[in-house]
Design a protein around this motif. Structure first.
Motif, PDB file in Angstrom:
ATOM      1  N   GLU A  37      47.959  39.885  47.616  1.00 24.34           N
ATOM      2  CA  GLU A  37      48.163  40.928  46.612  1.00 24.34           C
ATOM      3  C   GLU A  37      47.994  40.403  45.179  1.00 24.34           C
ATOM      4  OE1 GLU A  37      52.385  39.674  47.975  1.00 24.34           O
ATOM      5  OE2 GLU A  37      50.372  39.925  48.846  1.00 24.34           O
ATOM      6  N   THR A  38      47.637  39.135  45.015  1.00 21.63           N
ATOM      7  CA  THR A  38      47.426  38.574  43.684  1.00 21.63           C
ATOM      8  C   THR A  38      46.318  39.340  42.959  1.00 21.63           C
ATOM      9  OG1 THR A  38      48.066  36.363  44.430  1.00 21.63           O
ATOM     10  CG2 THR A  38      46.786  36.505  42.397  1.00 21.63           C
ATOM     11  N   PRO A  39      46.561  39.796  41.741  1.00 20.61           N
ATOM     12  CA  PRO A  39      45.506  40.487  40.976  1.00 20.61           C
ATOM     13  C   PRO A  39      44.292  39.578  40.782  1.00 20.61           C
ATOM     14  CG  PRO A  39      47.650  40.797  39.948  1.00 20.61           C
ATOM     15  CD  PRO A  39      47.839  39.763  41.016  1.00 20.61           C
ATOM     16  N   ARG A  40      43.117  40.163  40.840  1.00 19.20           N
ATOM     17  CA  ARG A  40      41.861  39.419  40.674  1.00 19.20           C
ATOM     18  C   ARG A  40      41.833  38.212  41.611  1.00 19.20           C
ATOM     19  NH1 ARG A  40      41.092  36.753  36.440  1.00 19.20           N
ATOM     20  NH2 ARG A  40      43.268  36.509  35.806  1.00 19.20           N
ATOM     21  N   LEU A  41      42.130  38.445  42.879  1.00 20.74           N
ATOM     22  CA  LEU A  41      42.322  37.357  43.834  1.00 20.74           C
ATOM     23  C   LEU A  41      41.115  36.422  43.909  1.00 20.74           C
ATOM     24  CD1 LEU A  41      43.899  35.920  46.068  1.00 20.74           C
ATOM     25  CD2 LEU A  41      42.932  37.569  47.695  1.00 20.74           C
ATOM     26  N   VAL A  42      39.932  36.961  44.124  1.00 23.15           N
ATOM     27  CA  VAL A  42      38.748  36.110  44.277  1.00 23.15           C
ATOM     28  C   VAL A  42      38.513  35.291  43.011  1.00 23.15           C
ATOM     29  CG1 VAL A  42      36.235  36.109  44.536  1.00 23.15           C
ATOM     30  CG2 VAL A  42      37.644  37.562  46.015  1.00 23.15           C
ATOM     31  N   GLU A  43      38.654  35.932  41.851  1.00 23.50           N
ATOM     32  CA  GLU A  43      38.456  35.236  40.589  1.00 23.50           C
ATOM     33  C   GLU A  43      39.470  34.110  40.426  1.00 23.50           C
ATOM     34  OE1 GLU A  43      38.368  36.231  35.784  1.00 23.50           O
ATOM     35  OE2 GLU A  43      38.333  37.861  37.264  1.00 23.50           O
ATOM     36  N   ARG A  44      40.723  34.380  40.735  1.00 17.49           N
ATOM     37  CA  ARG A  44      41.765  33.359  40.628  1.00 17.49           C
ATOM     38  C   ARG A  44      41.505  32.209  41.604  1.00 17.49           C
ATOM     39  NH1 ARG A  44      46.871  34.846  38.996  1.00 17.49           N
ATOM     40  NH2 ARG A  44      47.404  32.669  39.440  1.00 17.49           N
ATOM     41  N   LEU A  45      41.116  32.543  42.818  1.00 16.87           N
ATOM     42  CA  LEU A  45      40.825  31.510  43.808  1.00 16.87           C
ATOM     43  C   LEU A  45      39.673  30.627  43.350  1.00 16.87           C
ATOM     44  CD1 LEU A  45      41.113  33.574  47.122  1.00 16.87           C
ATOM     45  CD2 LEU A  45      42.636  31.730  46.401  1.00 16.87           C
ATOM     46  N   ASN A  46      38.624  31.238  42.832  1.00 19.71           N
ATOM     47  CA  ASN A  46      37.484  30.467  42.336  1.00 19.71           C
ATOM     48  C   ASN A  46      37.885  29.545  41.196  1.00 19.71           C
ATOM     49  OD1 ASN A  46      35.194  31.075  43.917  1.00 19.71           O
ATOM     50  ND2 ASN A  46      34.887  33.023  42.874  1.00 19.71           N
ATOM     51  N   GLU A  47      38.634  30.078  40.249  1.00 19.74           N
ATOM     52  CA  GLU A  47      39.051  29.279  39.089  1.00 19.74           C
ATOM     53  C   GLU A  47      39.893  28.086  39.530  1.00 19.74           C
ATOM     54  OE1 GLU A  47      41.150  32.036  36.681  1.00 19.74           O
ATOM     55  OE2 GLU A  47      39.331  32.951  35.827  1.00 19.74           O
ATOM     56  N   ASP A  48      40.861  28.331  40.387  1.00 15.73           N
ATOM     57  CA  ASP A  48      41.758  27.250  40.802  1.00 15.73           C
ATOM     58  C   ASP A  48      41.039  26.232  41.690  1.00 15.73           C
ATOM     59  OD1 ASP A  48      43.729  28.429  39.361  1.00 15.73           O
ATOM     60  OD2 ASP A  48      44.876  29.181  41.069  1.00 15.73           O
ATOM     61  N   TRP A  49      40.103  26.734  42.520  1.00 18.68           N
ATOM     62  CA  TRP A  49      39.321  25.813  43.357  1.00 18.68           C
ATOM     63  C   TRP A  49      38.506  24.864  42.486  1.00 18.68           C
ATOM     64  CZ3 TRP A  49      33.922  25.438  43.495  1.00 18.68           C
ATOM     65  CH2 TRP A  49      33.426  24.509  44.406  1.00 18.68           C
ATOM     66  N   HIS A  50      37.817  25.398  41.493  1.00 17.52           N
ATOM     67  CA  HIS A  50      36.976  24.560  40.648  1.00 17.52           C
ATOM     68  C   HIS A  50      37.820  23.582  39.826  1.00 17.52           C
ATOM     69  CE1 HIS A  50      34.269  23.558  37.236  1.00 17.52           C
ATOM     70  NE2 HIS A  50      33.375  23.515  38.197  1.00 17.52           N
ATOM     71  N   ASP A  51      38.915  24.055  39.267  1.00 15.95           N
ATOM     72  CA  ASP A  51      39.793  23.166  38.496  1.00 15.95           C
ATOM     73  C   ASP A  51      40.307  22.025  39.358  1.00 15.95           C
ATOM     74  OD1 ASP A  51      39.455  24.735  36.261  1.00 15.95           O
ATOM     75  OD2 ASP A  51      41.381  25.763  36.436  1.00 15.95           O
ATOM     76  N   LEU A  52      40.715  22.345  40.587  1.00 17.64           N
ATOM     77  CA  LEU A  52      41.240  21.326  41.494  1.00 17.64           C
ATOM     78  C   LEU A  52      40.138  20.368  41.932  1.00 17.64           C
ATOM     79  CD1 LEU A  52      43.720  20.329  43.051  1.00 17.64           C
ATOM     80  CD2 LEU A  52      43.096  21.900  44.903  1.00 17.64           C
ATOM     81  N   ALA A  53      38.946  20.905  42.200  1.00 15.85           N
ATOM     82  CA  ALA A  53      37.827  20.056  42.618  1.00 15.85           C
ATOM     83  C   ALA A  53      37.454  19.058  41.532  1.00 15.85           C
ATOM     84  CB  ALA A  53      36.620  20.925  42.970  1.00 15.85           C
ATOM     85  N   VAL A  54      37.444  19.515  40.293  1.00 20.21           N
ATOM     86  CA  VAL A  54      37.092  18.631  39.174  1.00 20.21           C
ATOM     87  C   VAL A  54      38.185  17.598  38.938  1.00 20.21           C
ATOM     88  CG1 VAL A  54      36.693  18.529  36.690  1.00 20.21           C
ATOM     89  CG2 VAL A  54      35.595  20.319  38.048  1.00 20.21           C
TER      90      VAL A  54
END
Length: 213
Positions: free
Chosen positions: A51-68
């Protein structure tokens, strides 16, 4: 699966998600499977409920930040992704989608490069190679030098991403691989067991060689 079929069924959908496949370029000595790690092995990660707002966008942002921040990418933004073998997709190999007695081929590490435009948690998950559908990802990734593993799972209430540093040094993971390599069960993945056993044997030889110096 031939080159043209692989291009159409796997490479093209992954490219639309922002991953360029680099065939036959997995570094030698890459451990075939990362599993069995415990809480002490985890060095980072994040979770988001559906139910997180903008779920896909948030997941993408956090994935990239964590990967870097964790070092998943090399200088060319290349890394490894565990992909289903042949024409199978991640969705197709889920237990509920396999008929009794059937077993999907072992997943294999594949080298990829992150393109400028990407959508791992949306288009990637929707491709059925990196999940079930958009916002419901599921995948395993690893740095080219095997120094870092990232796993993503889709649960009942949300998405969990976990990072393990130096998986080949984890006693929990090594014990699990040793157990699985010798698991005497009819439905065990024999091909994967052979690859794990070969990797463990190679690791033991390398360790012995280093200790003799």
């Amino acid at each position: 699966m031939g080159i043209q079929e692989r291009e159409r069924k796997m490479y093209r959908p992954l490219r639309r998600a922002g991953l360029e496949v680099i065939p036959d370029a997995v570094p030698d000595g890459t451990m075939p499977l990362v599993s069995g790690y415990g809480p002490k092995d985890i060095v980072g990660g994040f979770s988001h409920r559906y139910e997180t707002p903008r779920l896909v966008e948030r997941l993408n942002e956090d994935w990239h930040d964590l990967a870097v921040s964790s070092g998943l990418f090399d200088h060319r933004r290349e890394f490894l992704v565990l992909l289903p073998h042949g024409t199978y997709t991640h969705q197709a190999v889920l237990p509920k989608n396999l008929h009794y007695g059937r077993r999907a081929p072992s997943p294999v590490w594949t080298r990829v490069r992150l393109l400028d435009r990407w959508d791992i948690m949306g288009r990637g998950a929707a491709s059925a190679f990196l999940g079930i559908r958009a916002g419901h990802p599921g995948f395993s990734m690893m740095a080219l030098d095997s120094s870092l593993y990232m796993g993503c799972s889709t649960g009942e209430i949300g998405v969990d991403v976990r990072v393990v540093a130096h998986p080949a040094r984890s006693e929990n993971i090594l014990q699990y691989l040793e157990w699985y390599a010798h698991w005497d069960y009819p439905r065990a993945d024999k091909e994967l067991q052979k690859r794990i056993a070969a990797w463990l044997a190679g690791r033991a030889l390398k360790t012995a060689s280093c200790s003799d110096r």
